[in-house]
Structure formats: C-alpha cells, structure tokens
Design a protein around this motif. Structure first.
Motif, PDB file in Angstrom:
ATOM      1  N   GLU A   1      61.679  56.005  33.420  1.00 51.45           N
ATOM      2  CA  GLU A   1      61.343  55.631  33.086  1.00 51.45           C
ATOM      3  C   GLU A   1      60.657  54.461  33.396  1.00 51.45           C
ATOM      4  OE1 GLU A   1      63.127  56.654  28.660  1.00 51.45           O
ATOM      5  OE2 GLU A   1      64.196  54.617  30.217  1.00 51.45           O
ATOM      6  N   ILE A   2      59.298  53.671  33.441  1.00 45.14           N
ATOM      7  CA  ILE A   2      58.764  53.070  33.705  1.00 45.14           C
ATOM      8  C   ILE A   2      58.644  51.994  32.649  1.00 45.14           C
ATOM      9  CG2 ILE A   2      56.622  51.503  34.129  1.00 45.14           C
ATOM     10  CD1 ILE A   2      55.919  54.281  35.917  1.00 45.14           C
ATOM     11  N   VAL A   3      60.136  50.657  32.493  1.00 46.54           N
ATOM     12  CA  VAL A   3      59.748  49.861  30.953  1.00 46.54           C
ATOM     13  C   VAL A   3      59.236  48.414  31.416  1.00 46.54           C
ATOM     14  CG1 VAL A   3      62.122  51.254  30.505  1.00 46.54           C
ATOM     15  CG2 VAL A   3      62.396  49.245  32.137  1.00 46.54           C
ATOM     16  N   ASP A   4      59.243  48.193  31.014  1.00 49.35           N
ATOM     17  CA  ASP A   4      59.190  46.163  30.486  1.00 49.35           C
ATOM     18  C   ASP A   4      60.273  45.662  30.905  1.00 49.35           C
ATOM     19  OD1 ASP A   4      60.353  45.780  28.181  1.00 49.35           O
ATOM     20  OD2 ASP A   4      57.799  45.462  26.943  1.00 49.35           O
ATOM     21  N   MET A   5      60.258  43.971  30.487  1.00 47.20           N
ATOM     22  CA  MET A   5      61.325  43.389  31.262  1.00 47.20           C
ATOM     23  C   MET A   5      62.078  43.237  30.007  1.00 47.20           C
ATOM     24  SD  MET A   5      59.750  40.066  33.592  1.00 47.20           S
ATOM     25  CE  MET A   5      61.447  39.717  33.709  1.00 47.20           C
ATOM     26  N   ASP A   6      62.331  43.359  28.754  1.00 50.64           N
ATOM     27  CA  ASP A   6      62.372  43.731  27.397  1.00 50.64           C
ATOM     28  C   ASP A   6      62.790  44.754  27.499  1.00 50.64           C
ATOM     29  OD1 ASP A   6      62.253  41.140  26.623  1.00 50.64           O
ATOM     30  OD2 ASP A   6      60.126  41.256  26.405  1.00 50.64           O
ATOM     31  N   GLY A   7      62.532  45.676  27.974  1.00 48.63           N
ATOM     32  CA  GLY A   7      63.655  46.971  28.260  1.00 48.63           C
ATOM     33  C   GLY A   7      62.589  47.970  27.603  1.00 48.63           C
ATOM     34  N   ASN A   8      61.193  48.189  26.691  1.00 53.53           N
ATOM     35  CA  ASN A   8      60.077  48.398  26.376  1.00 53.53           C
ATOM     36  C   ASN A   8      59.964  49.929  26.906  1.00 53.53           C
ATOM     37  OD1 ASN A   8      60.588  47.251  23.312  1.00 53.53           O
ATOM     38  ND2 ASN A   8      59.022  46.251  24.220  1.00 53.53           N
ATOM     39  N   VAL A   9      59.489  50.773  27.050  1.00 53.21           N
ATOM     40  CA  VAL A   9      59.373  51.926  27.463  1.00 53.21           C
ATOM     41  C   VAL A   9      57.570  51.992  27.601  1.00 53.21           C
ATOM     42  CG1 VAL A   9      59.517  54.363  27.994  1.00 53.21           C
ATOM     43  CG2 VAL A   9      61.463  53.073  27.417  1.00 53.21           C
ATOM     44  N   LEU A  10      57.459  51.792  28.706  1.00 55.46           N
ATOM     45  CA  LEU A  10      55.497  51.934  29.440  1.00 55.46           C
ATOM     46  C   LEU A  10      55.157  53.147  29.589  1.00 55.46           C
ATOM     47  CD1 LEU A  10      55.222  48.175  30.690  1.00 55.46           C
ATOM     48  CD2 LEU A  10      55.471  48.662  27.872  1.00 55.46           C
ATOM     49  N   GLY A  11      56.242  54.297  30.006  1.00 55.47           N
ATOM     50  CA  GLY A  11      55.659  55.448  31.050  1.00 55.47           C
ATOM     51  C   GLY A  11      56.095  55.713  31.219  1.00 55.47           C
ATOM     52  N   GLU A  12      55.937  56.656  32.568  1.00 51.92           N
ATOM     53  CA  GLU A  12      57.050  57.487  33.137  1.00 51.92           C
ATOM     54  C   GLU A  12      56.907  57.276  34.836  1.00 51.92           C
ATOM     55  OE1 GLU A  12      58.442  61.904  32.887  1.00 51.92           O
ATOM     56  OE2 GLU A  12      59.181  60.932  31.274  1.00 51.92           O
ATOM     57  N   HIS A  13      58.299  57.368  35.683  1.00 55.91           N
ATOM     58  CA  HIS A  13      57.489  57.317  37.162  1.00 55.91           C
ATOM     59  C   HIS A  13      57.824  58.489  37.538  1.00 55.91           C
ATOM     60  CE1 HIS A  13      61.099  56.508  38.354  1.00 55.91           C
ATOM     61  NE2 HIS A  13      61.955  56.038  36.821  1.00 55.91           N
ATOM     62  N   ARG A  14      57.574  59.473  39.139  1.00 59.66           N
ATOM     63  CA  ARG A  14      57.738  60.679  39.592  1.00 59.66           C
ATOM     64  C   ARG A  14      59.131  60.174  40.314  1.00 59.66           C
ATOM     65  NH1 ARG A  14      54.373  60.192  44.877  1.00 59.66           N
ATOM     66  NH2 ARG A  14      53.398  58.507  44.789  1.00 59.66           N
ATOM     67  N   GLY A  15      59.831  58.843  40.350  1.00 56.01           N
ATOM     68  CA  GLY A  15      61.010  58.941  41.160  1.00 56.01           C
ATOM     69  C   GLY A  15      60.925  57.230  41.945  1.00 56.01           C
ATOM     70  N   VAL A  16      61.820  56.957  41.729  1.00 65.22           N
ATOM     71  CA  VAL A  16      61.719  55.147  41.903  1.00 65.22           C
ATOM     72  C   VAL A  16      61.878  54.840  43.084  1.00 65.22           C
ATOM     73  CG1 VAL A  16      63.886  53.647  42.650  1.00 65.22           C
ATOM     74  CG2 VAL A  16      63.381  54.694  40.326  1.00 65.22           C
ATOM     75  N   ILE A  17      61.844  55.876  44.194  1.00 65.86           N
ATOM     76  CA  ILE A  17      61.852  56.303  46.147  1.00 65.86           C
ATOM     77  C   ILE A  17      60.512  56.047  46.396  1.00 65.86           C
ATOM     78  CG2 ILE A  17      63.734  56.868  46.387  1.00 65.86           C
ATOM     79  CD1 ILE A  17      62.039  59.663  47.067  1.00 65.86           C
ATOM     80  N   HIS A  18      59.249  55.760  45.493  1.00 66.18           N
ATOM     81  CA  HIS A  18      58.278  55.399  45.285  1.00 66.18           C
ATOM     82  C   HIS A  18      57.605  54.687  45.086  1.00 66.18           C
ATOM     83  CE1 HIS A  18      57.354  60.273  46.406  1.00 66.18           C
ATOM     84  NE2 HIS A  18      58.226  60.396  45.477  1.00 66.18           N
TER      85      HIS A  18
END
Length: 381
Positions: A240-257
């Motif tokens: 997940e891509i989240v904001d600083m409050d933990g709200n989910v804004l989208g998906e990512h394809r791997g933290v390493i990217h």
C-alpha cells in the motif's frame, strides 16, 4: 666526524630514493589509477600494480561504465605492460559479496539508501588490499582518488581535492588515521580531470580517452531494483501507498522501487498538492507519502563515526562544523553533539530535504578543506 644527515623525503614523503621505495598502486583499469601508476613509474619508483576482481556478471567483458571486472582488468594489465612494472589480479569476489553487496541488499530492503562505494573503500580497498600491500613489503599504497593528504601538526590530515567537481571526500570519510599514514593520493592536487587525461596522453596510455565509470559497479544502468530482486527473491512484493495518517491512497509494486524524496511515478494523481515519499516501511510493505515540508530534517542521528580531528570527538560537548548528507550537495553549517566516541547527534542549522538512513554524514572543518571524518545516518527523524 660528520653527522649522518637524514635522507631527503621523496615526492611521496618517504625518506628513501624513489628506486628503493616500493609503491602498490590500486588499479581499477580507469584513467585515474592508470595515470597514478604511470606517473610513479616514470619518477623511478618500484611500482607494483594490483587490480581487484570484485564481481563477474558473465557479460563483464562487454559491460561499460563500471569498474573491477573483465574489460578493466585487461586495461590495467595493458597499462602495466606499457610502463614496464608488474601487475597482479586478486580474486576478491567472495569478500566483496560478503562485505558490500549483501549489506547493500539488506540495507535497501530495510528502507535505507545505502552508499556501497564507501563500504567498498572501507572494507575491501583500504582494509584487505592495504594489508596485501604491506605483505608485498610496500612502503605505501597509492590510489587514483581525488582527495588530498596533507601533513598537519598532529600527523597526516585528509583534505578535499583541489577540483570541487571531482572531490571524493564524501566516499572516503571512513579512512582511519592508521590507513591515512600509509595511503597516498597523487591526483588530489590537480585542478581538473582534463589535466589527468593530458597526463595519460603524455604517458601514451591506451586508456587516455576511456570514459569515467558512472554506475555502482554491480548495478548495471543504475537499476537497483532488478539487482535486489535477484539477490533477495520476493523483495518486490506489492503493498500500500499510505499518507502520514495511514490512509490508503493506492498500491505500489514493491518498496524497493521507491526512494525517500521521490515524487514522480507514484501513480496517485488527481491530488491538489504534490506528494513525496517521506518514509519506507518494508515490514508493513508500505510506502508513506506526504507534503514536501515533511521531507525536511534538522536533527540527524549518526553512528559508526570515524573521527579524524586532532582532539577526541568527546573532548567537547559540541563541535561547529560543516556537513554533507549527500555526495552531490555542498557542505552546510551544522553542530555535532557527541554521545560517545562513535555516536552523535548532528543538528543542521538549515534543515535539509531527503535525508535518509543509510547515507553518510561527512564532517568538514569550517572554512577549511579538511575532512574531520563522518558517520552513518541510522534512522529517520
């Protein structure tokens, strides 16, 4: 009866004639170390060239823009033949993998931004290779790094290169006083890379026009993620891509990217204000994003400090210095507050963006070219 006078110092600061002074030159196959070897050979020193084979990607012979693999070993050997001194190749693949590549992968997976070139200098070139030079009974070891070694009141000091565009002090902060006593950097005083290439042409070296290496040697084309995926299968799991409050804004394809400070390629458009990567949480597989001001850092915790000042780091409650938190940024005013001989809190007098764990924080004397050492940034704010 006349008193025996001490022998005059040669150009390397050693009280022997050049012909009786053995110098091991660390040769990467590039123009810089080749010029150092040729220059010292021409001056009459007993030069021994040593090249480390650090990795082999199979296609190493054809790979451009790296160092310490097939093509470069050939180039180093050819320079030695041209200048008439012995040359040895040492297989350091296992050492390099254990001391540099594995930590790079683990550090990157932990959400840090590692600088493997520093670890290579610290753990391979200036430790293992330096010991090999001593085994070869060399009086000193010379490299093609752009940095200066100057004699001060308390012994040898590390100083920035004359050419600020070539200065490599950020990558050499972990050089210890004992290593500095043995090392020499004959190119550090040159005004430009053009001077180095002119010397290569003067010596007739086949590498005179060879391009500089750009990428981390084991990361072809700067593609960190593909290397990490090979080293650590499963590292590219989405999350997940989240904001600083933990709200989910989208998906990512791997933290390493992703890297701290990244703005483009997040795939979460349609927002009024741009968002930046402010934190990576590999355990939760989350990329945390926030506004640009969330990237600014004033207090930087630093550990594994290598201190090169004349007095001990803990001799004062604080030191006024200049620091670099990235190799591409100029030194900025800061205060070091020691916690122990190897740990400190660094306060940046002007907050900086994108300070990331895994990077180096390098210390400089104010209004001076002297390098006072540095350490590793080890956690966020």
């Amino acid at each position: 009866m006349p008193l025996d006078r001490p022998a005059p110092l040669n150009s390397l600061g050693i009280a022997k004639p050049p012909a009786e002074t053995r110098v091991v030159v660390a040769m990467s196959g590039g123009v810089d170390s080749s010029v150092v070897a040729a220059m010292l050979a021409e001056e009459g020193y007993d030069v021994v060239g040593v090249t480390l084979q650090l990795y082999d990607h199979g296609a190493a012979l054809a790979k451009k823009g790296a160092c310490c693999a097939g093509r470069d070993i050939h180039d180093a050997r050819r320079v030695a033949e041209e200048m008439g001194f012995p040359h040895y190749v040492l297989d350091y693949e296992n050492t390099f993998r254990e001391a540099v590549i594995d930590e790079f992968a683990d550090s990157y997976l932990a959400g840090a931004t590692p600088v493997p070139c520093i670890r290579c200098n610290e753990r391979v070139k200036f430790r293992d290779l330096l010991e090999t030079a001593k085994d070869l009974e060399a009086d000193c070891m010379a490299t093609g790094h752009y940095i200066q070694r100057k004699m001060g009141e308390a012994g040898p000091e590390l100083h920035c290169a004359t050419d600020p565009n070539r200065d490599q002090s950020y990558f050499l902060f972990s050089t210890t006083p004992e290593q500095l006593a043995y090392l020499r950097f004959p190119l550090g005083h040159l005004a430009s890379k053009a001077e180095t290439r002119a010397l290569a042409a003067k010596y007739g070296l086949s590498v005179a026009d060879k391009p500089d290496s750009q990428d981390i040697c084991f990361v072809p084309d700067g593609n960190y993620a593909s290397v990490i995926e090979k080293l650590r299968p499963g590292a590219a799991d989405p999350g997940e891509i989240v904001d600083m409050d933990g709200n989910v804004l989208g998906e990512h394809r791997g933290v390493i990217h992703y890297t701290i400070g990244q703005r483009r390629g997040l795939g979460i458009g349609g927002l009024a204000d741009p968002l930046y990567v402010v934190k990576l949480d590999p355990e939760a597989r989350q990329v945390v994003v926030g506004p640009k001001e969330a990237l600014t850092t004033r207090i930087v915790p630093v550990r594994e400090i290598n201190w090169l000042g004349d007095a001990p780091l803990t001799a004062r409650p604080e030191w006024e210095v200049a620091v670099k938190v990235r190799s591409t940024r100029p030194p900025r005013p800061a205060v070091i507050r020691p916690i122990s001989e190897t740990e400190a809190e660094v306060e940046l007098l002007t907050p900086e963006e994108g300070v990331s764990p895994g990077q180096a924080c390098v210390f400089y004397a104010p209004d001076s070219t002297r390098v006072l050492g540095g350490g590793w940034i080890w956690r966020g704010k």
